[in-house]
Design a protein around this motif. Sequence first.
Motif, PDB file in Angstrom:
ATOM      1  N   LEU A   1       0.893  -1.051   0.129  1.00 49.72           N
ATOM      2  CA  LEU A   1      -0.004  -0.121  -0.041  1.00 49.72           C
ATOM      3  C   LEU A   1       1.032   1.230  -0.045  1.00 49.72           C
ATOM      4  N   ILE A   2       2.045   1.322   0.830  1.00 52.73           N
ATOM      5  CA  ILE A   2       2.947   2.534   0.927  1.00 52.73           C
ATOM      6  C   ILE A   2       3.351   2.654  -0.696  1.00 52.73           C
TER       7      ILE A   2
ATOM      8  N   LEU B   1       2.267   1.604  -3.362  1.00 52.58           N
ATOM      9  CA  LEU B   1       1.284   2.297  -4.192  1.00 52.58           C
ATOM     10  C   LEU B   1       0.975   3.701  -4.229  1.00 52.58           C
ATOM     11  N   PHE B   2       1.396   4.097  -3.022  1.00 50.33           N
ATOM     12  CA  PHE B   2       0.938   5.538  -2.712  1.00 50.33           C
ATOM     13  C   PHE B   2       2.196   6.171  -3.138  1.00 50.33           C
TER      14      PHE B   2
ATOM     15  N   THR C   1       9.215  -2.335   0.975  1.00 45.91           N
ATOM     16  CA  THR C   1       8.761  -1.112   0.140  1.00 45.91           C
ATOM     17  C   THR C   1       9.910  -0.789  -0.683  1.00 45.91           C
TER      18      THR C   1
ATOM     19  N   SER D   1      -4.088   3.335   1.536  1.00 46.88           N
ATOM     20  CA  SER D   1      -2.728   3.604   1.022  1.00 46.88           C
ATOM     21  C   SER D   1      -2.260   4.752   1.809  1.00 46.88           C
TER      22      SER D   1
ATOM     23  N   ALA E   1      -1.566   3.610   5.375  1.00 44.97           N
ATOM     24  CA  ALA E   1      -0.340   2.845   5.427  1.00 44.97           C
ATOM     25  C   ALA E   1       0.842   3.737   5.730  1.00 44.97           C
ATOM     26  N   THR E   2       0.860   4.603   4.495  1.00 45.68           N
ATOM     27  CA  THR E   2       1.972   5.815   4.472  1.00 45.68           C
ATOM     28  C   THR E   2       2.008   6.211   5.919  1.00 45.68           C
TER      29      THR E   2
END
Lengths: 330, 299
Positions: free
Chosen positions: A109-110, A112-113, A200, B38, B41-42
């Motif tokens: 998810l990170i 993706l961000f 990541t 997301s 998550a960050t």
Amino acid sequence: MVDVALQGAAASQPPAVSRARVLTRLRVIDTAFHHITRAAAVGVLVVLGGVILSLASGALPALREFGFGFVTEQRWNPVTEKFGALAPIYGTVVTSFIAMAIAVPLGLLITLFLTELCPMWLRRPIGIAIELLAGIPSIIYGIWGLFVFAPFLQRTLQPALIDLFGPIPILSDVFAGPPYGIGMLTAGLILAIMVLPFITSVSRDVFEAVPPVLKEAAYGLGCTTFEVVRYVVLPYTRVGVIGGVMLGLGRALGETMAVTFVIGNAHKISSSVLAPGTTISATIANEFTEAVGDLYTSALIALGLILFVITFIVLAAARYMLLRIERRIG
Amino acid sequence: MTDVSRLPRTSAPTNGAGAIVGLYRRRRLRNQIVIGLSFGATAIGLGWLAIILGTLLWEGASGLSLKVFTEMTPPPGADGGLLNPIVGSVALTGLAICIGTPIGILAGTYMAEYGRFSPITQVVRFINDILLSAPSIVVGLFIYEVMVAPMGHFSGYAGAVALAVLVIPVVVRTTEDMLSLVPKELREAASALGMPRAFVIQRVCYRAARAGIITGVLLAVARISGETAPLLFTALNNQFFGSSLNAPTASLPVVIFQFALSPYHDWQKLAWTGALIITMAVLALSITARALASSRKAS
């Protein structure tokens, strides 16, 4: 070059002789440097061989004494000198599993961000901040886990889990109380933070290697961001992502200090993830200097050998997968 | 995406339009959920870093004073500092770098220059990448077996060698990468002048790749200065200055480990202070290394 070298030498000798001599000297230096560098490269292999051989020879007495039963026996009793590695192996597997179950979705998810959503100017700072998590020494995670994180979990998450899953048959065993704070769940959570940056950074690298044309085509068809990542980016980078995950798993399996602080060091297999346990590396770190008797030391080295073999296989698989994707992209 | 093909094409127009609108809503909702997750998550990742660093500052800064750097580790209940572990850590790290860096650079040189396409290089690269992430406690066991056990006692030298084993893969990797980035025209120009290979490498390639190689060494320092596991049964620990590195030697990470797990409050406080010092040093090193690497890339 020869003439440059000659300028330094006195011109007392006839030029022809010294020219030949300088050429020879240069050739000798060149050959020597070639061999020295090759020896250093082979030295890396020697280190690996040395690790395996020394661990194997150190583990031999214990393995001879207990045979294959060493890995299936749960008892670990230094007094009667009966040693079995099942509890530490179990703890290592369970904590790593918890870590990966949390870190993989979080890391993806990170990624993706960072690759699709984040504005350009923020990508570098946030990426660096996430990677700094990998730079913090593991002992810091340990001391933080013991004094800050474990008491926090004991007050909040663990009682909530016990209450939540209490009435459900199988899960009530997995989350059986009391909330100690320290234990396998805490160790798994700390490991999750520690391996997050590895997952990541690898998946970011492979995500960014996806040809923009593929993504643009999918967006052009009207795909949402999630659909582009799920149906275009992930299939294209699957091997690389799995490689990154395995790399993180290799780290989680071998991590020592952070786990040693919060695992509780109990040589028993418990169905509850809230219970204290132990891992291979934590057992070695805690007991090695205090081990009396050759058999005790040897049993601990045998644990180290098992750990090394497991992580070697996992890391080799990770590298193999990353090599495959590198070849395809490159 | 895949759902589109499953749409009922032959149904009545109103029905089909309704299904399409519904499908569109569902797709958009799913997309928004994932985007929200997301972001979350960050935020978790960054928040965690902030919490750890915040706790370290909060707990460690209050104990930070000049005494920490000028006095020895105290017995429980007494006043003291972290002088001997700090000196010990610097000595162990320095010695480990002195042993590991030349071997690493030479091995990396072979892989990028002489043997770029040789089978040895392929194997070494694979093994080196594995050693890069191999569990450090196993390195401690290895050095215990080959140095501590034969010598009969724990020593600072054994600790330094254990750390050197961790330095080598980092330096090999960066050296090889950086030398591979040196344009081949530079090598060809130097060779055309009649320089032997060894001189081309030493006088041209090393200079071109210097910033990158230094970055690698800095990363290696950052990696080993926080390492605890390989020192536990090699350098061990020492309440005082050892007579030499041939005796058990105190190091910051091991002292933090011992003090943090002790029941004494003032020891725990010193452990936090030590943790703050180590983290700041390591993060400063890795940020410097990063800045060096990126300034090179930009130029």
